[in-house]
Design a protein around this motif. Structure first.
Motif, PDB file in Angstrom:
ATOM      1  N   LEU A 186       1.685  10.270  10.475  1.00  0.00           N
ATOM      2  CA  LEU A 186       0.643  11.149  10.733  1.00  0.00           C
ATOM      3  C   LEU A 186      -0.440  10.502  10.018  1.00  0.00           C
ATOM      4  CD1 LEU A 186       2.295  14.619  11.106  1.00  0.00           C
ATOM      5  CD2 LEU A 186       1.808  12.865  12.987  1.00  0.00           C
ATOM      6  N   VAL A 187      -0.058  10.230   8.326  1.00  0.00           N
ATOM      7  CA  VAL A 187      -1.318   9.715   7.571  1.00  0.00           C
ATOM      8  C   VAL A 187      -0.606   8.700   7.209  1.00  0.00           C
ATOM      9  CG1 VAL A 187      -2.726  10.189   5.620  1.00  0.00           C
ATOM     10  CG2 VAL A 187      -2.128  11.995   7.274  1.00  0.00           C
ATOM     11  N   THR A 188      -1.180   7.291   7.386  1.00  0.00           N
ATOM     12  CA  THR A 188      -0.648   6.150   6.789  1.00  0.00           C
ATOM     13  C   THR A 188      -1.531   5.294   5.643  1.00  0.00           C
ATOM     14  OG1 THR A 188      -1.754   4.706   8.505  1.00  0.00           O
ATOM     15  CG2 THR A 188       0.088   5.826   9.254  1.00  0.00           C
ATOM     16  N   GLU A 189      -0.980   4.209   5.401  1.00  0.00           N
ATOM     17  CA  GLU A 189      -1.633   3.232   4.416  1.00  0.00           C
ATOM     18  C   GLU A 189      -3.091   2.955   5.165  1.00  0.00           C
ATOM     19  OE1 GLU A 189       1.401   2.490   5.577  1.00  0.00           O
ATOM     20  OE2 GLU A 189       2.802   2.656   3.810  1.00  0.00           O
TER      21      GLU A 189
ATOM     22  N   LEU B 174       0.293  10.252   2.000  1.00  0.00           N
ATOM     23  CA  LEU B 174       0.883  10.018   3.209  1.00  0.00           C
ATOM     24  C   LEU B 174       1.576  11.203   4.029  1.00  0.00           C
ATOM     25  CD1 LEU B 174       2.373   6.558   2.108  1.00  0.00           C
ATOM     26  CD2 LEU B 174       0.049   6.972   3.463  1.00  0.00           C
ATOM     27  N   VAL B 175       1.711  11.509   5.140  1.00  0.00           N
ATOM     28  CA  VAL B 175       2.415  12.217   5.867  1.00  0.00           C
ATOM     29  C   VAL B 175       3.138  11.676   7.075  1.00  0.00           C
ATOM     30  CG1 VAL B 175       2.151  14.434   6.998  1.00  0.00           C
ATOM     31  CG2 VAL B 175       0.771  13.889   5.392  1.00  0.00           C
ATOM     32  N   THR B 176       4.702  11.936   6.849  1.00  0.00           N
ATOM     33  CA  THR B 176       5.376  11.482   7.831  1.00  0.00           C
ATOM     34  C   THR B 176       6.397  12.293   8.518  1.00  0.00           C
ATOM     35  OG1 THR B 176       5.601   9.122   6.712  1.00  0.00           O
ATOM     36  CG2 THR B 176       7.269   9.640   8.312  1.00  0.00           C
ATOM     37  N   GLU B 177       6.431  12.607   9.538  1.00  0.00           N
ATOM     38  CA  GLU B 177       7.546  13.634  10.263  1.00  0.00           C
ATOM     39  C   GLU B 177       8.564  12.803  10.483  1.00  0.00           C
ATOM     40  OE1 GLU B 177       4.602  16.696  12.744  1.00  0.00           O
ATOM     41  OE2 GLU B 177       5.569  15.107  13.844  1.00  0.00           O
ATOM     42  N   VAL B 178       9.933  13.314   9.938  1.00  0.00           N
ATOM     43  CA  VAL B 178      11.104  12.933  10.472  1.00  0.00           C
ATOM     44  C   VAL B 178      11.541  13.986  11.353  1.00  0.00           C
ATOM     45  CG1 VAL B 178      13.664  12.395   9.535  1.00  0.00           C
ATOM     46  CG2 VAL B 178      11.586  12.011   8.257  1.00  0.00           C
TER      47      VAL B 178
ATOM     48  N   HIS C  25       7.231  15.052   5.722  1.00  0.00           N
ATOM     49  CA  HIS C  25       7.364  14.342   4.274  1.00  0.00           C
ATOM     50  C   HIS C  25       5.965  14.022   3.821  1.00  0.00           C
ATOM     51  CE1 HIS C  25       8.716  12.199   1.014  1.00  0.00           C
ATOM     52  NE2 HIS C  25       7.910  11.081   1.254  1.00  0.00           N
ATOM     53  N   LYS C  26       5.533  14.769   2.935  1.00  0.00           N
ATOM     54  CA  LYS C  26       4.208  14.321   1.938  1.00  0.00           C
ATOM     55  C   LYS C  26       4.597  13.598   0.840  1.00  0.00           C
ATOM     56  CE  LYS C  26      -0.279  15.703   0.755  1.00  0.00           C
ATOM     57  NZ  LYS C  26      -1.107  16.629   0.592  1.00  0.00           N
TER      58      LYS C  26
ATOM     59  N   LEU D 103       6.591   6.698   0.841  1.00  0.00           N
ATOM     60  CA  LEU D 103       7.766   6.245   1.631  1.00  0.00           C
ATOM     61  C   LEU D 103       8.614   6.104   1.034  1.00  0.00           C
ATOM     62  CD1 LEU D 103       5.905   4.087   4.545  1.00  0.00           C
ATOM     63  CD2 LEU D 103       6.633   6.613   4.461  1.00  0.00           C
ATOM     64  N   ALA D 104       8.868   5.812  -0.306  1.00  0.00           N
ATOM     65  CA  ALA D 104       9.957   5.521  -0.959  1.00  0.00           C
ATOM     66  C   ALA D 104      10.881   6.627  -1.168  1.00  0.00           C
ATOM     67  CB  ALA D 104       9.541   4.863  -2.364  1.00  0.00           C
ATOM     68  N   ASP D 105      10.234   7.657  -1.387  1.00  0.00           N
ATOM     69  CA  ASP D 105      10.734   9.166  -1.223  1.00  0.00           C
ATOM     70  C   ASP D 105      11.219   9.656   0.071  1.00  0.00           C
ATOM     71  OD1 ASP D 105      10.464   8.665  -4.052  1.00  0.00           O
ATOM     72  OD2 ASP D 105       8.618  10.223  -3.880  1.00  0.00           O
ATOM     73  N   LEU D 106      10.981   9.058   1.182  1.00  0.00           N
ATOM     74  CA  LEU D 106      11.328   9.606   2.427  1.00  0.00           C
ATOM     75  C   LEU D 106      12.898   9.946   2.618  1.00  0.00           C
ATOM     76  CD1 LEU D 106      10.145  10.235   5.020  1.00  0.00           C
ATOM     77  CD2 LEU D 106      10.657   7.758   5.745  1.00  0.00           C
ATOM     78  N   ASP D 107      13.899   9.176   1.763  1.00  0.00           N
ATOM     79  CA  ASP D 107      15.281   9.487   1.914  1.00  0.00           C
ATOM     80  C   ASP D 107      15.404  10.993   1.432  1.00  0.00           C
ATOM     81  OD1 ASP D 107      14.553   8.872  -0.844  1.00  0.00           O
ATOM     82  OD2 ASP D 107      16.542   8.361  -1.127  1.00  0.00           O
ATOM     83  N   GLN D 108      14.764  11.533   0.648  1.00  0.00           N
ATOM     84  CA  GLN D 108      14.875  13.058   0.380  1.00  0.00           C
ATOM     85  C   GLN D 108      14.806  13.915   1.385  1.00  0.00           C
ATOM     86  OE1 GLN D 108      12.456  13.722  -3.133  1.00  0.00           O
ATOM     87  NE2 GLN D 108      13.214  12.059  -4.140  1.00  0.00           N
TER      88      GLN D 108
END
Length: 82
Positions: A48-51, A60-64, A14-15, A18-23
Protein backbone atom coordinates in the motif's frame (compact mmCIF):
# COMPACT_ATOMS: atom_id res chain seq x y z
CA UNK A 1 -2.36 -8.90 -17.66
CA UNK A 2 -2.74 -11.58 -15.01
CA UNK A 3 -6.19 -11.98 -13.48
CA UNK A 4 -6.14 -12.97 -9.83
CA UNK A 5 -9.23 -14.88 -8.71
CA UNK A 6 -11.29 -13.60 -5.80
CA UNK A 7 -10.68 -15.28 -2.45
CA UNK A 8 -11.79 -15.03 1.15
CA UNK A 9 -8.83 -13.88 3.22
CA UNK A 10 -7.75 -12.97 6.71
CA UNK A 11 -5.77 -9.74 6.39
CA UNK A 12 -3.17 -8.12 8.64
CA UNK A 13 -1.55 -4.76 7.92
CA UNK A 14 2.19 -4.48 8.53
CA UNK A 15 3.64 -1.02 9.06
CA UNK A 16 7.39 -0.74 8.92
CA UNK A 17 10.42 -2.26 7.20
CA UNK A 18 9.91 -5.29 4.98
CA UNK A 19 12.71 -6.96 6.94
CA UNK A 20 10.20 -7.28 9.82
CA UNK A 21 7.34 -8.60 7.66
CA UNK A 22 7.93 -12.12 8.99
CA UNK A 23 6.51 -11.02 12.35
CA UNK A 24 3.19 -10.13 10.73
CA UNK A 25 3.20 -13.43 8.81
CA UNK A 26 3.75 -15.27 12.10
CA UNK A 27 0.96 -13.44 13.91
CA UNK A 28 -1.54 -13.90 11.09
CA UNK A 29 -0.57 -17.54 10.57
CA UNK A 30 -1.10 -18.22 14.28
CA UNK A 31 -4.50 -16.51 14.18
CA UNK A 32 -5.62 -18.60 11.18
CA UNK A 33 -4.22 -21.86 12.62
CA UNK A 34 -5.79 -21.39 16.08
CA UNK A 35 -9.20 -20.90 14.48
CA UNK A 36 -8.66 -23.73 11.95
CA UNK A 37 -9.90 -21.54 9.10
CA UNK A 38 -7.00 -21.86 6.63
CA UNK A 39 -7.49 -23.24 3.14
CA UNK A 40 -5.19 -24.09 0.22
CA UNK A 41 -4.13 -21.15 -1.87
CA UNK A 42 -1.45 -18.52 -2.20
CA UNK A 43 -0.73 -16.05 0.54
CA UNK A 44 -0.83 -12.59 -1.01
CA UNK A 45 0.89 -9.33 -0.23
CA UNK A 46 -0.51 -5.93 -1.15
CA UNK A 47 1.99 -3.09 -1.01
CA UNK A 48 0.00 0.00 0.00
CA UNK A 49 2.90 2.36 0.79
CA UNK A 50 6.15 1.41 -0.96
CA UNK A 51 9.72 2.64 -1.38
CA UNK A 52 8.39 4.67 -4.32
CA UNK A 53 6.10 6.58 -1.93
CA UNK A 54 8.52 7.27 0.93
CA UNK A 55 12.20 7.12 1.84
CA UNK A 56 11.29 6.30 5.46
CA UNK A 57 11.09 2.49 5.89
CA UNK A 58 9.02 2.94 9.07
CA UNK A 59 6.20 4.35 6.89
CA UNK A 60 5.93 1.33 4.55
CA UNK A 61 2.55 -0.44 4.71
CA UNK A 62 1.99 -3.99 3.45
CA UNK A 63 -1.14 -6.13 3.77
CA UNK A 64 -0.57 -9.85 4.27
CA UNK A 65 -3.59 -11.81 3.01
CA UNK A 66 -4.02 -15.45 4.11
CA UNK A 67 -6.63 -17.63 2.37
CA UNK A 68 -9.44 -18.80 4.65
CA UNK A 69 -12.84 -20.38 4.19
CA UNK A 70 -15.83 -18.09 4.19
CA UNK A 71 -17.03 -17.51 7.75
CA UNK A 72 -19.88 -15.06 7.00
CA UNK A 73 -22.50 -14.88 4.26
CA UNK A 74 -21.16 -13.28 1.10
CA UNK A 75 -22.39 -9.86 0.02
CA UNK A 76 -20.71 -10.09 -3.38
CA UNK A 77 -23.01 -9.57 -6.36
CA UNK A 78 -23.83 -12.87 -8.01
CA UNK A 79 -22.65 -14.96 -5.06
CA UNK A 80 -24.84 -17.96 -4.24
CA UNK A 81 -27.15 -17.50 -1.26
CA UNK A 82 -25.96 -18.91 2.10
Amino acid sequence: MLEIPAAEQAVAAHKGPLADLDQTYGSLGTYVAEREIGVEGPIREHYLVTEFDTDDESCLVTEVCWPVFQTTPSSRPGAPPP
